[in-house]
Design an enzyme around this catalytic site. Structure first.
Site, PDB file in Angstrom:
ATOM      1  N   GLY A   1       4.317  -2.727  32.533  1.00 24.53           N
ATOM      2  CA  GLY A   1       2.970  -2.271  32.820  1.00 24.53           C
ATOM      3  C   GLY A   1       2.618  -1.142  31.873  1.00 24.53           C
ATOM      4  O   GLY A   1       3.317  -0.889  30.892  1.00 24.53           O
TER       5      GLY A   1
ATOM      6  N   LYS B   1      13.731   0.041  36.488  1.00 25.85           N
ATOM      7  CA  LYS B   1      12.395   0.364  35.983  1.00 25.85           C
ATOM      8  C   LYS B   1      12.483   1.658  35.188  1.00 25.85           C
ATOM      9  O   LYS B   1      12.886   2.698  35.726  1.00 25.85           O
ATOM     10  CB  LYS B   1      11.400   0.499  37.128  1.00 25.85           C
TER      11      LYS B   1
ATOM     12  N   ASP C   1      -2.089   1.106  43.322  1.00 26.75           N
ATOM     13  CA  ASP C   1      -2.194   0.002  42.358  1.00 26.75           C
ATOM     14  C   ASP C   1      -1.823  -1.310  43.047  1.00 26.75           C
ATOM     15  O   ASP C   1      -1.117  -2.139  42.483  1.00 26.75           O
ATOM     16  CB  ASP C   1      -1.294   0.251  41.146  1.00 26.75           C
TER      17      ASP C   1
END
Length: 1011
Positions: free
Chosen positions: A62, A82, A172
């Site tokens: 992202g 991540k 989000d």
């Protein structure tokens, strides 16, 4: 009347995440690649490491992070790592907060966090690796039932609720940030933009910084397509923002398109049709503009999703209703009957199917039949009209003596298998159930009323009905022993022999033989081959390599062969011509389950895995959506009768000849125009395709149309006697539809024609008025040439509409510059050129012989009346404040349709508004009077059409069924209505008009009769 093609690009949904950090994930990718090379050269291994985790494949990225699959050496498990693209110092507080909050959640619908650390200046989180797909891909992979969607979003909502209780706002939420595991578990992921809930902060209040995210500006974060309005302004993190995003995503999947791409009224209407009322109301609350109106928790939304659905909705009960007006009518009927009804109206029919589900149709018929026959109130009458327009079934009287575990439907017989292995058969002509055999493992139905019974020893017997009961077929070998694998349930087929006998065989491939034995078809995933009775190959057809066998069937006489693919294409072979033809399936591929031909081969029956049933006349003719779900199998009884079984093993019959609505044609692109007379219906689309069908038989007329340029749109279809005239990007083209001969019209390549009308030339011959789209030109068009009777010198001006006077000697034209031009056709003399609608575009023009007037409408919201032939102005009539899109005139009256959904009747003699009609909630694009002027039809942007009586304020009959805007509507001579839509279909409607209630009740009684 439709508008010219839009010049503005379509609104695109932005699914990219906003972030205040401009560093991309490519830097981390390059660093890992260098680590990979270093490890391979010096350590003898090719696995770079992040902390103790051996990094594997890249899973995605992202704007703020990149995710890799990895192996945890210490605990011997796969994880997801991540890595945040910001520096460790900038992201440290944010990562720590996210990790601590997620670690405390321990919720099955929120991704689990295992470890937090730093790697080469970047913060990372090691978390649970979900094996599955994103919710976005899951819901796009195939059409999902409402129960599947509700279950998935209920789980995701519980995950969001758990995060809120732990002090986190996701900020989000979108389908791409939710995972659906292989076991069905739904997990909310990617809390990379999460913020902490500030208890003292007011929802939607702006802030200067967000401690949780480390963002020190009021820049908007999140995905633009899903963020709440206050989040765009950089407001304080609050659960109401997640409620908005969640509601938006749920609304999108339920209606099939992003709600913010169109007017609010459109998505409200679509959602009301697609979801139960409780979900509709909860989603609307969640999408409120003001954060405080959404509430502070997910509880109301989750309660709406958790509440058990009404039985009527589960089984499609309310799909029989044709619209909100009909729903209100049924509420009033139930009040007459003393039945309690919720105060809020129930959702009308979903736009993708104008078809009821079965049990409720009969219940509603029963309720209507119970009313006193003399009752002619508005409520019951509206309900009767709505039911009669829907495809109506009759329930058959096959009453099974025990619950069934297996079911099969064949020609003239229905067969059921109960839990004790007993086989029951119901002869459809008598609707009598008899015990056939016992000890069965499975059962299936074959041709000519035969059935096959497979016992527990895997022996198969083929039985047929006789005067003395069910007898085994064949004297020498009454029992067939088949090589059936133990794990297989019913791998058997029944085939007729040439002498009329029937044999059973183990199912090893796809092969079908006609009843006469003259035609056989063998199919592989790559091709279909057709043979005659002597084994001579008659035809072969290559198929796209989908690695799936097509569905095959042959008409009784072998004249037609059907091969339908799961991936959306239907092919049929005609023995008389030896040629194949193709049609596009209406189902969402790959969901086709059954494809069968009627006995004569003129119709095809199509059933998908969702239980939706369609009957189509081959060759682009009529289509009937019989029901929108719950059907398990279906067969043709004869060419006009379909027998089907539902999930409850009940049997239903449809009389196709008695249907009052259906699809007259299916195009590949939006249908811009439709025209009909007593013999045919013709429609054209923006892709250049024309379908001309026999109205009585529903079969196509194969008019050899000249080839058009690819995607050369056809904007107007005109039937002028035996002439079929088409106006579009290739100019004018025409044919005699009876003979198929092309008309000798002058070549028009390169001239885009928007509208066409018939007129009379100076010598008395037929001539056509053609309005140019690319330039403001009015052409006189015939066999000898095309003459520009008027050519506007200004660039960018286009003709909006043309009209011919009743005597065919005068032409009128309005254009996008707001001008009205009147021309004498014989001399091509310009009679008048007037700024009819100054400072706005003109839309429509028409002649009214009763008042000797020319009528125009425009974007200024006015209707103008001009006396004829002197073209003197009368005072304008103010219709509305915006564009008036549609106009028709009849015997001194004008009917208009406007951008705000209003419909207005104007007396042209006095210039006064005589009546306003209320009902449409989106722009009305088309209006047309019936020939007698007592009725008119309208169509709007939401896909709804309405039949109106000129002297009544309310809609007489809602014509619900289109999935997109109605671009055209026309009356045939017998009162049948044809509507053309942006959803690529042409529908037909046979309303009841002034049929009295007693007559409608009698028709319902015939359909609802139980034997």
């Amino acid at each position: 009347m439709r508008e010219p093609p839009a010049v503005d690009p379509a609104v695109a949904v932005d699914t990219t995440t906003w972030s205040s950090d401009e560093t991309g994930s490519h830097a981390i990718d390059r660093e890992l690649e260098r680590e990979l090379v270093r490890a391979a050269l010096f350590d003898g291994t090719a696995a770079p490491r992040i902390g103790r985790f051996a990094v594997g494949e890249r899973l995605g990225a992202g704007a703020s992070s990149v995710v890799y699959a990895a192996w945890d050496d210490r605990l011997a498990r796969r994880v997801a790592v991540k890595i945040f693209v910001a520096s460790a110092a900038a992201a440290h507080d944010h990562v720590q907060r996210e990790a601590r909050a997620l670690a405390q959640l321990s919720h099955r619908n929120v991704v689990a966090v295992y470890e937090v650390g730093d790697w080469r200046g970047h913060a990372f989180i090691a978390m649970e690796l979900i094996s599955g797909t994103t919710l976005a891909r899951w819901q796009a992979s195939r059409r999902r039932s409402i129960s599947e969607i509700v279950d998935a979003y209920l789980q995701a909502g519980r995950g969001l609720e758990a995060a809120h209780q732990a002090g986190l706002v996701h900020r989000d939420f979108k389908p791409a940030n939710v995972m659906v595991a292989g076991d069905g578990r739904v997990v909310v992921t990617d809390f990379g933009l999460a913020g902490s809930v500030e208890a003292t902060a007011e929802a939607g209040a702006p802030h200067a910084s967000s401690p949780a995210s480390g963002i020190t500006t009021r820049a908007a974060i999140g995905t633009p397509a899903y963020v709440a309005p206050e989040q765009r302004r950089g407001a304080t993190p609050h659960p109401s923002a997640d409620i908005y995003s969640f509601s938006l995503a749920l609304c999108e999947v339920l209606i099939g398109w992003h709600p913010m791409q169109r007017d609010e009224a459109l998505w409200h209407t679509a959602l009301l049709r697609a979801a139960p009322r409780r979900i509709y109301e909860a989603v609307c609350t969640g999408l409120a503009r003001q954060p405080s109106a959404r509430g502070h928790t997910m509880a109301p939304l989750l309660e709406a999703l958790t509440a058990p659905p009404r039985r009527g909705w589960q089984r499609g009960a309310l799909l029989a209703l044709a619209g909100v007006a009909t729903v209100t009518a049924l509420v009033e009927i139930k009040q007459h009957l003393g039945v309690t009804t919720p105060a809020s109206p129930v959702p009308p029919v979903p736009p993708q199917f104008s078809a009821p589900l079965l049990p409720t149709v009969l219940r509603k018929i029963d309720a209507l039949l119970a009313l006193p026959s003399q009752r002619d109130d508005v409520a019951s009458t509206a309900a009767l009209r709505a039911l009669l327009l829907a495809p109506l079934p009759t329930e058959l009287g096959c009453a099974w003596p025990a619950p069934l575990v297996g079911f099969a439907l064949g020609d003239g017989v229905a067969v059921g298998l109960d839990g004790d292995g007993r086989v029951h058969a119901c002869a459809l002509d008598r609707e009598e159930v008899s015990l056939v055999a016992g000890g069965a493992r499975c059962v299936l139905a074959g041709p000519n009323g035969t059935i096959a019974v497979i016992d527990r020893d895997r022996h198969a017997r083929v039985l047929r009905p006789t005067g003395e009961g069910w007898q085994a077929v064949g004297e020498r070998e009454p029992e067939l022993t088949l090589d059936i694998p133990p794990q297989a349930r019913c791998p058997v087929e029944i085939e007729p022999e040439a002498d009329g006998a029937v044999r059973g065989a183990a199912l090893r491939g796809v092969k079908v033989t006609s009843r006469s034995g003259q035609i056989s078809v063998i199919a592989t995933p790559a091709e279909v081959r057709i043979f005659d009775g002597g084994g001579v190959e008659l035809s072969a057809r290559r198929l796209p390599d989908h690695r799936l066998y097509p569905l095959l069937d042959i008409s009784h006489d072998g004249s037609r062969v059907l091969a339908a693919e799961l991936h959306g294409q239907m092919r049929w072979w005609q023995a008389s011509t030896g040629r194949w033809q193709e049609e596009r399936l209406h189902f969402q591929a790959p969901s086709l389950r059954r494809a069968r031909l009627s006995p004569s081969g003129t119709r095809a029956l199509l059933l998908d895995y969702f239980g939706s049933l369609e009957v189509r006349t081959l060759g682009g003719g009529r289509v009937a959506w019989l029901t929108a779900g719950s059907i398990t199998d279906a067969v043709f009884r004869d060419d006009d009768t379909v027998i089907a079984s539902d999930a409850d093993h009940r049997l239903w019959r449809w009389d196709l000849a008695a249907q009052r609505s259906g699809v007259a044609a299916i195009h590949d692109r939006a249908v811009w125009s439709v025209a009909s007379n007593a013999d045919i219906v013709a429609s054209s689309d923006e892709g250049g395709t024309v379908i001309v069908s026999d109205r009585r038989r529903g079969t196509p007329l194969h008019v050899p149309l000249l080839a058009a340029r690819p995607a050369a749109a056809i904007y107007r279809t005109l039937l002028d006697g035996d002439h079929l005239i088409l106006a579009g990007d290739d100019g004018l083209r025409g044919w005699n539809w009876r003979t198929g001969a092309a008309l000798p019209l002058a070549d028009g390549r390169g001239i885009r024609v928007w509208d066409v009308e018939a007129a009379i030339a100076a010598d008395g011959s037929r001539i056509y008025l053609a309005g140019g789209l690319a330039r403001g030109a009015l052409f006189l068009w015939n066999a000898t040439g095309r003459t520009p009777a008027y050519l506007d010198p200004r660039p960018g001006v286009r003709v909006a509409d043309v009209a011919a006077s009743p005597d065919g000697k005068t032409a009128a034209m309005v254009d996008s510059a707001g001008r009205l031009l009147v021309i004498e056709i014989a001399s091509q003399r310009l009679i008048a050129a007037i700024d009819a609608h100054p400072m706005s575009a003109a839309r429509r023009v028409a002649f009214d012989p009763a008042t000797s007037a020319i009528v125009t409408t425009g974007d200024d919201g006015c209707l103008r009346i001009w006396s004829f032939p002197d073209v003197a102005s009368r005072p304008p009539v103010r219709i509305t404040t915006g564009p008036v899109y549609a106009l028709d005139v009849h015997d001194g009256h004008a009917i208009t349709g406007s951008y705000d959904g209003s419909v207005t009747l104007v007396d042209l003699a006095t210039g006064q508004i005589e009546r306003r009609y209320a009902g449409h909630d989106s722009a009305v694009r088309t209006v047309q009077f019936r020939a007698d002027g007592r009725w008119f039809v309208t169509g709007d942007n939401a896909g709804r059409a309405c039949l109106w009586r000129i002297d009544a304020d309310d809609c007489h009959t809602w014509l619900d069924g289109h999935r997109a805007g109605v671009l055209g509507a026309t009356f045939a001579d017998d009162g049948t209505i044809f509507t053309a839509s942006d959803d690529a279909t042409v529908r037909y409607w046979q309303p009841t008009y002034d049929l009295p209630n007693d007559a409608m009740l009698a028709e319902l009684a015939r359909h609802g009769a139980r034997r």
